[in-house]
Design an enzyme around this catalytic site. Structure first.
Site, PDB file in Angstrom:
ATOM      1  N   LYS A 183      25.556  34.137  80.983  1.00 60.29           N
ATOM      2  CA  LYS A 183      26.852  33.491  81.413  1.00 60.29           C
ATOM      3  C   LYS A 183      26.879  32.281  80.494  1.00 60.29           C
ATOM      4  O   LYS A 183      26.169  31.755  79.853  1.00 60.29           O
ATOM      5  CB  LYS A 183      26.571  32.927  82.945  1.00 60.29           C
ATOM      6  N   TYR A 217      28.407  -0.193  70.788  1.00 62.76           N
ATOM      7  CA  TYR A 217      29.274  -0.243  71.949  1.00 62.76           C
ATOM      8  C   TYR A 217      28.176  -1.375  73.089  1.00 62.76           C
ATOM      9  O   TYR A 217      27.222  -0.641  73.145  1.00 62.76           O
ATOM     10  CB  TYR A 217      29.689   0.791  72.673  1.00 62.76           C
TER      11      TYR A 217
HETATM   12  C1  LIG Z   1      22.219  31.582  86.428  1.00 59.47           C
HETATM   13  C2  LIG Z   1      21.467  32.364  87.190  1.00 59.47           C
HETATM   14  C3  LIG Z   1      20.184  33.068  87.038  1.00 59.47           C
HETATM   15  C4  LIG Z   1      19.448  32.503  85.667  1.00 59.47           C
HETATM   16  O1  LIG Z   1      18.850  31.166  86.095  1.00 59.47           O
HETATM   17  P1  LIG Z   1      17.684  30.461  84.834  1.00 59.47           P
HETATM   18  O2  LIG Z   1      17.168  29.196  85.741  1.00 59.47           O
HETATM   19  O3  LIG Z   1      18.545  30.091  83.843  1.00 59.47           O
HETATM   20  O4  LIG Z   1      16.820  31.513  84.489  1.00 59.47           O
HETATM   21  C5  LIG Z   1      19.455  33.809  87.515  1.00 59.47           C
HETATM   22  N1  LIG Z   1      20.099  34.456  88.608  1.00 59.47           N
HETATM   23  C6  LIG Z   1      21.406  33.863  89.198  1.00 59.47           C
HETATM   24  C7  LIG Z   1      21.909  34.419  90.331  1.00 59.47           C
HETATM   25  C8  LIG Z   1      22.072  33.150  88.353  1.00 59.47           C
HETATM   26  O5  LIG Z   1      23.207  32.609  88.792  1.00 59.47           O
END
Ligand SMILES: *Cc1c(COP(=O)(O)O)cnc(C)c1O
Length: 357
Positions: free
Chosen positions: A33, A253
């Site tokens: 994702k 800065y």
């Molecule tokens: C994003 C997500 C994952 C992956 O999580 P990580 O901590 O990056 O391994 C797994 N399950 C769900 C439901 C998620 O939304």
């Protein structure tokens, strides 16, 4: 050309995926994702296509991008659909679908789809974000089966504190889950990266590794399996200017850094507009020509400054690793009070270059 870029090591990605499968003994959906946490979803999916049991994304837009690029096999929508009119597309593009709320269940019951779906039925076992209440879970499962719209149901839940290795909460959530699913014979998926790495006794027919695929640890402390991960992204740039300052001179800065001694300052073409965290303080590690030194002063939009005083051979054109195999993204994240997830997702403007195809 601006020398800032992110190298993406696809060989390391495949190694990490294999590690997730090996240590869990389960099938693994590669979570890609949010553009594979900034690593480029299509290229990462292509690199894993032969190996992966499937993929997981946040929404149908992300799934369609993968299908249009020719990615085959299972793709799970981790939040299911946001509107019922996505269901025909889910059917057409052969996507798997999480059901986390009763309105989604009702939408499936009412839908006109003809090909039965694969549904991952999510239980809220204690995180209290999404998922069906444990008391409603059995009935929801039976309704899905009875709807005639569903071919297969995988039982799913998500842990809130799996990254805290001494915390009993994951086991409490597991107990709630097991109690509520009693009597249902189906495959189970409970583990994200911290649970894959740190909770070997939690059952899972399917695991859902995300951050570990990219080679970053989800833990704040050292952990044995996480130590076997290979960082996938190297964020790098070059020194574009050098100046010598006497003691007592401010840099950048807000004069957030004042030299305590005669100091050689290197300016790096990398800033918060590239996704480098603006809150990284003086002392955050960077590597210049393979040698560790520190960030000094405030990070600007397009540049940041590093201490070259103890690196006499470094200078104009020296290669700088902001994070990668030498400086771990999780170390930079900790300094900046962030997490590697956010560092990766914030990456922008820098071109991604792929190695190890
Ligand atoms: C994003 C997500 C994952 C992956 O999580 P990580 O901590 O990056 O391994 C797994 N399950 C769900 C439901 C998620 O939304």
């Amino acid at each position: 050309m601006r020398p800032s870029r992110a190298l993406i090591d696809l060989q390391a990605l495949r190694h990490n995926y294999q590690l997730a499968r090996e240590v869990s003994g389960a099938r693994a959906l590669a979570v890609i994702k949010a553009d594979a946490y900034g690593h480029g979803a299509v290229r990462c999916a292509q690199a894993l296509q032969e190996q992966a049991d499937g993929f997981a994304v946040a929404c149908i837009e992300e799934a369609l991008q993968l299908r249009e690029a020719g990615i085959r096999g299972p793709i799970l929508l981790l939040e299911g659909f946001f509107e019922a009119d996505e269901l025909p597309l889910i059917e057409q593009y052969d996507l798997w679908c999480v059901v986390h709320s009763s309105w989604q269940l009702e939408a499936i019951e009412r839908s006109a789809i003809r090909t039965p779906l694969t549904v991952w039925l999510k239980m809220d076992s204690g995180m209290h974000r999404v998922g069906l209440h444990p008391a409603d879970y059995q009935a929801a499962y039976q309704r899905l089966l009875a709807s005639g719209k569903v071919a297969k149901v995988v039982l799913m839940s998500h842990f809130a504190r799996a990254d805290e290795l001494d915390c009993p909460r994951s086991e409490e959530q597991l107990a709630v889950f097991q109690q509520a699913r009693q009597g249902i014979v189906a495959e189970v998926s409970l583990r994200n990266s911290p649970a894959v790495l740190g909770w070997p006794n939690v059952p899972s027919d399917w695991v859902r590794p995300g951050i570990m695929l990219y080679g970053a640890t989800p833990f704040e402390q050292a952990q044995a399996v996480a130590a076997r991960l290979q960082p996938v992204m190297t964020l790098e740039s070059k020194i574009i200017s050098v100046r010598e300052l006497p003691a007592g001179e401010p840099v950048g800065y807000g004069a957030r850094f004042v030299s305590e001694r005669p100091t050689r300052v290197g300016v790096v073409a990398m800033g918060y507009a590239d996704g480098y965290p603006r809150h990284a303080p003086t002392g955050t590690p960077v590597a210049v020509d393979g040698q560790l030194t520190r960030l000094i002063g405030r990070v600007s939009m397009d540049m940041l400054t590093v201490d070259l005083t103890d690196l006499p051979h470094a200078g104009l054109g020296s290669r700088v690793e902001l994070w990668g195999k030498q400086v771990l993204a999780s170390e930079v994240a900790q300094q900046a009070q962030s997490i590697p997830y956010q560092l990766f997702c914030n990456l922008r403007r820098v071109p991604l270059l792929y190695l190890g195809d």
